[in-house]
Each structure stands twice: as C-alpha cells, then as structure tokens.
Write a protein that holds these residues in place. Structure first.
Motif, short mmCIF file in Angstrom:
data_model
loop_
_atom_site.label_atom_id
_atom_site.label_comp_id
_atom_site.label_asym_id
_atom_site.label_seq_id
_atom_site.Cartn_x
_atom_site.Cartn_y
_atom_site.Cartn_z
N LYS A 1 -12.23 6.71 15.39
CA LYS A 1 -12.62 7.93 16.10
C LYS A 1 -14.10 8.36 16.19
O LYS A 1 -14.67 8.75 17.25
N VAL A 2 -14.53 8.20 15.06
CA VAL A 2 -15.95 8.90 14.77
C VAL A 2 -17.18 7.91 15.21
O VAL A 2 -18.12 8.22 15.79
N VAL A 3 -16.74 6.58 14.97
CA VAL A 3 -18.02 5.49 15.24
C VAL A 3 -17.55 4.75 16.88
O VAL A 3 -18.51 4.99 17.59
N LEU A 4 -16.52 4.52 17.13
CA LEU A 4 -16.07 3.89 18.23
C LEU A 4 -15.58 5.00 19.50
O LEU A 4 -15.66 4.69 20.71
N LYS A 5 -15.95 6.24 18.92
CA LYS A 5 -15.66 7.48 19.85
C LYS A 5 -14.24 7.32 20.57
O LYS A 5 -14.00 7.76 21.72
N ARG A 6 -13.31 6.94 19.86
CA ARG A 6 -11.83 6.82 20.60
C ARG A 6 -11.12 7.93 19.87
O ARG A 6 -10.75 7.54 18.81
N ASN A 7 -10.87 9.03 20.50
CA ASN A 7 -10.44 10.31 19.70
C ASN A 7 -9.12 10.15 19.00
O ASN A 7 -8.80 10.70 18.31
N LEU A 8 -8.35 9.24 19.43
CA LEU A 8 -7.11 9.08 18.93
C LEU A 8 -7.04 8.03 17.79
O LEU A 8 -6.01 8.09 17.10
N GLY A 9 -7.97 7.31 17.43
CA GLY A 9 -8.07 6.26 16.39
C GLY A 9 -7.16 5.27 16.66
O GLY A 9 -7.00 4.84 17.66
N LEU A 10 -6.63 4.74 15.39
CA LEU A 10 -5.44 3.71 15.54
C LEU A 10 -4.26 4.21 16.37
O LEU A 10 -3.93 5.47 16.52
N THR A 11 -3.61 3.14 17.27
CA THR A 11 -2.28 3.57 17.74
C THR A 11 -1.28 3.80 16.57
O THR A 11 -1.19 3.40 15.48
N SER A 12 -0.36 4.53 17.07
CA SER A 12 1.02 4.92 16.28
C SER A 12 1.49 3.53 15.64
O SER A 12 1.95 3.72 14.57
N LEU A 13 1.67 2.85 16.60
CA LEU A 13 2.15 1.52 16.08
C LEU A 13 1.44 0.87 14.96
O LEU A 13 2.25 0.20 13.83
N GLN A 14 0.09 0.83 15.09
CA GLN A 14 -0.65 -0.02 14.16
C GLN A 14 -0.57 0.65 12.89
O GLN A 14 -0.48 -0.05 11.89
N LYS A 15 -0.55 2.24 12.91
CA LYS A 15 -0.50 2.95 11.74
C LYS A 15 0.96 2.49 11.05
O LYS A 15 0.74 2.58 9.72
N LEU A 16 2.03 2.79 11.68
CA LEU A 16 3.31 2.52 11.26
C LEU A 16 3.51 1.24 10.50
O LEU A 16 3.99 1.22 9.49
N ILE A 17 3.04 0.12 11.33
CA ILE A 17 3.12 -1.25 10.74
C ILE A 17 2.32 -1.37 9.30
O ILE A 17 2.93 -1.78 8.22
N ALA A 18 1.29 -0.75 9.37
CA ALA A 18 0.40 -0.84 7.96
C ALA A 18 1.13 -0.05 6.81
O ALA A 18 1.10 -0.32 5.90
N GLN A 19 1.37 1.06 7.29
CA GLN A 19 2.07 2.07 6.34
C GLN A 19 3.38 1.26 5.87
O GLN A 19 3.61 1.67 4.54
N ILE A 20 4.07 0.79 6.60
CA ILE A 20 5.29 0.19 6.24
C ILE A 20 5.08 -1.04 5.20
O ILE A 20 5.55 -1.20 4.25
N LEU A 21 4.07 -1.72 5.54
CA LEU A 21 3.64 -3.01 4.72
C LEU A 21 3.57 -2.48 3.52
O LEU A 21 3.67 -3.07 2.40
N ILE A 22 2.57 -1.46 3.43
CA ILE A 22 2.14 -1.01 1.87
C ILE A 22 3.37 -0.45 1.20
O ILE A 22 3.43 -0.72 0.03
N ALA A 23 4.18 0.05 2.04
CA ALA A 23 5.40 0.74 1.32
C ALA A 23 6.22 -0.33 0.60
O ALA A 23 7.03 -0.50 -0.36
N VAL A 24 6.62 -1.51 1.39
CA VAL A 24 7.38 -2.53 1.08
C VAL A 24 6.72 -3.35 -0.22
O VAL A 24 7.30 -3.62 -1.21
N VAL A 25 5.43 -3.32 -0.09
CA VAL A 25 4.48 -4.28 -1.13
C VAL A 25 4.94 -3.28 -2.65
O VAL A 25 4.95 -3.87 -3.72
N SER A 26 4.82 -1.84 -2.39
CA SER A 26 4.82 -1.16 -3.50
C SER A 26 6.44 -1.35 -4.16
O SER A 26 6.68 -1.37 -5.46
N PHE A 27 7.45 -1.51 -3.36
CA PHE A 27 8.86 -1.65 -3.71
C PHE A 27 9.02 -3.00 -4.32
O PHE A 27 9.48 -2.93 -5.76
N LEU A 28 8.22 -4.30 -4.07
CA LEU A 28 8.27 -5.38 -4.58
C LEU A 28 7.58 -5.05 -6.09
O LEU A 28 8.19 -6.09 -6.94
N LEU A 29 6.44 -4.57 -6.19
CA LEU A 29 5.70 -4.06 -7.40
C LEU A 29 6.72 -3.66 -8.44
O LEU A 29 6.56 -3.72 -9.72
N LEU A 30 7.53 -2.48 -8.11
CA LEU A 30 8.47 -1.93 -8.81
C LEU A 30 9.29 -2.76 -9.64
O LEU A 30 10.08 -2.73 -10.60
#
Length: 322
Positions: free
Chosen positions: A101-130
């Motif tokens: 957003k602030v450096v590349l001047k693309r106001n929407l930032g990451l796409t919704s899909l990119q964010k979602l995939i990354a968020q899901i990945l971290i959640a799954v890794v957390s579950f495995l660590l549990l």
C-alpha cells in the motif's frame, strides 16, 4: 509470578514508548504515510500522510520482551512459542499488505485471496504445533461445564477463529486509538483468566501485549501521530484468537472481544442489506463510521467503544470466575 507479569508489562510499555519517537521520524523520511480510502469519511482525508506500520514497533517490543522475560522465568513453553508464531505470522501478512500500500502505492494491498491463503496456512501450522502438547479439542460453552467435542474438525474451527478475528480487529482499526485501547483491555481480561488457570506463559504474553499497546497508545491516541496499520491489527487479532484457544475459552472471546464482533457484524449486515434490498442499514460501515457521520466526535466514538469493551470484558471475567 505476579512480579514477572508486571515486569513484562512494564518492559514492553517502556520499550514501545521509547522506540516510537525514533521510529516515527524514520517512517516520515521513508514516506511511509497512510493513504486514506476515498470511500471513507471525508473528515479522515486530513489524516493522509500520517506514518503507518507503527505496529512493527510494538510487535518487536512484544517479541523481545517475551523471549527475554520467559527465558529468565522458565516460561519459554510450547504455548508461548505458538502465540509468538501467530503474532509474527499474522504481523508479517499485515506488513506485506502495508508495504504494498505505502511503498508500491497500491491502496488495496494484498489481494483477499492472498491474505486468506496465508492466514489459513498459519492457522493450520498452529494446529499441528498444538499436537506437541496435551490439547483438548472440545469446544467449551462459556459459564457451563458443557463441552462439544470437535476432534479432527477442530482444525477447521482454529482456521475460522484465527482468520475471523484477525480480520475483525483489522476492520475495527479505523479510528485513532480504537484498536490499541480495546485490544489492550481484551488481552488484560484473558491475562486475568490465565492467572486463574495457572497458565503462567500465556498470562505473561497477555500482559506483555497489553503493556506494549498502552505504550503505543501514547502516540496513537487522537490525534494520532502514527497508525499501527495491518501489521499491527492482523497480528493482534490472530494472537487474541489463539490466546482464547489455548485457555479453552474460545467462545468467551465473543464477549471479551464484543467490540470486534459488533464491528464485523455491522459490515456483514450492511453488505447483505444492500445486496438483498438495495438499502443500507448504517450511514457507513464499520459501525464506528456510522456514529461519526451521525455527529459524534472521533474521540467520543473511541471513548464509548473503549467503555463497551471494558464493561463486556469485566462481565466475562466476573461470570467466568464465579
């Protein structure tokens, strides 16, 4: 134990407050200024250029304080490592979003899909660590002894909870000091519950986060000198959800984090109403903007939302410990 909790709280507060005056001019020189959404309230346009990505400072303060304090108190547990992983992972997603957003001047930032995939990945890794600790996959109904066993489906719940609350806190981050205040209250409330459950590492983490947020609030309160950006809000939401999971107080987060729930519900209702009826329920969503457009000052909106968050958190803690 209580001494180390206060020590962690104080170190994180002082570290954040001490680093921020150095960090803000650096952000200004690097032109890391906030771009205000055109569809937002017109009064917010004056905030354009205010340094953002301030969440980096309190994330660094939290991580350094947590490792340092936990090392000397033998609280460097798997639970604490999971919390730091979620905090760092969701903070990294937010950092990349802010950077675009602030450096590349693309106001929407990451796409919704990119964010979602990354968020899901971290959640799954957390579950495995549990799996490294004895962990109950039941879902406890607050204020009762009822537990709904989810077994293998618990991973889906973790994904939903972490993704949902990281985005809920992100949606709430629209007014000066709003998230810093409400999140510090929520973490402190879970800290009290962690002490009651004798979960020292989790209690330490919550108090450290609360301290860092209060240090940040000195510079983020109205009129804000710096914003936390997605770097901070996504990290806080994910970490808050994971704290509730580790304490087996998952659904209690709906009450302790009531402000975040209301903010998210207002967006869902607004979008649903417009799609189905072509009519809006609120003047603007999230709901904090509705109150602004209704004539409330920004400080009044924030103060009332803090109060709502505090009352909800106190009720949750009192009912849980009774």
């Amino acid at each position: 134990m209580d001494v180390y909790l206060l020590l962690g709280f104080g170190i994180a507060l002082l570290l954040t407050a001490g680093l921020m005056p150095v960090f803000i001019p650096l952000l200004q020189r690097m032109k890391f200024g906030q771009s205000i959404r055109e569809e937002g309230p017109e009064s917010h346009m004056k905030k354009t250029g205010t340094p953002t990505m301030g969440g980096l400072v309190f994330l660094i303060a939290i991580i350094l304080t947590a490792f340092g304090t936990a090392f000397f108190t033998d609280l460097l547990t798997v639970e604490l490592m999971i919390l730091l992983l979620v905090l760092f992972g969701y903070g990294l997603i937010g950092f990349l979003d802010d950077f675009i957003k602030v450096v590349l001047k693309r106001n929407l930032g990451l796409t919704s899909l990119q964010k979602l995939i990354a968020q899901i990945l971290i959640a799954v890794v957390s579950f495995l660590l549990l799996g490294m600790v004895e962990f109950d996959t039941g879902l406890v109904i607050p204020f009762t002894s009822i537990s709904i066993e989810l077994s293998g489906l618990y991973v889906l719940f973790i994904v939903f909870w972490l993704v949902g609350f990281s985005n809920a806190v992100n949606l709430t981050d629209g007014l000066d000091g709003l998230v810093a205040g409400t999140a510090s209250i929520a973490f402190a409330a879970f800290g009290v519950l962690a002490i009651r459950q004798d979960e020292g590492a989790i209690a330490l983490f919550t108090f450290i986060v609360a301290g860092a947020l209060i240090g940040f609030l000195i510079f983020n309160k109205y009129p804000a000198k710096v914003f936390m950006g997605d770097t901070g809000s996504l990290a806080l939401g994910g970490a808050l959800a994971m704290v509730s999971i580790l304490l087996k107080q998952e659904l209690l987060l709906l009450l302790i984090g009531l402000v975040f729930v209301i903010e998210t519900a207002s967006v869902i209702l607004q979008v649903g109403s417009f799609k189905l009826r072509k009519k809006r329920i609120f003047k603007m969503s999230p709901i904090h903007h509705h109150f602004e457009l209704s004539g409330w000052s920004e400080w009044k909106v924030v103060s009332v939302f803090w109060l709502v968050g505090l009352i909800a958190a106190v009720i949750a803690v009192v009912l849980e410990v009774m």
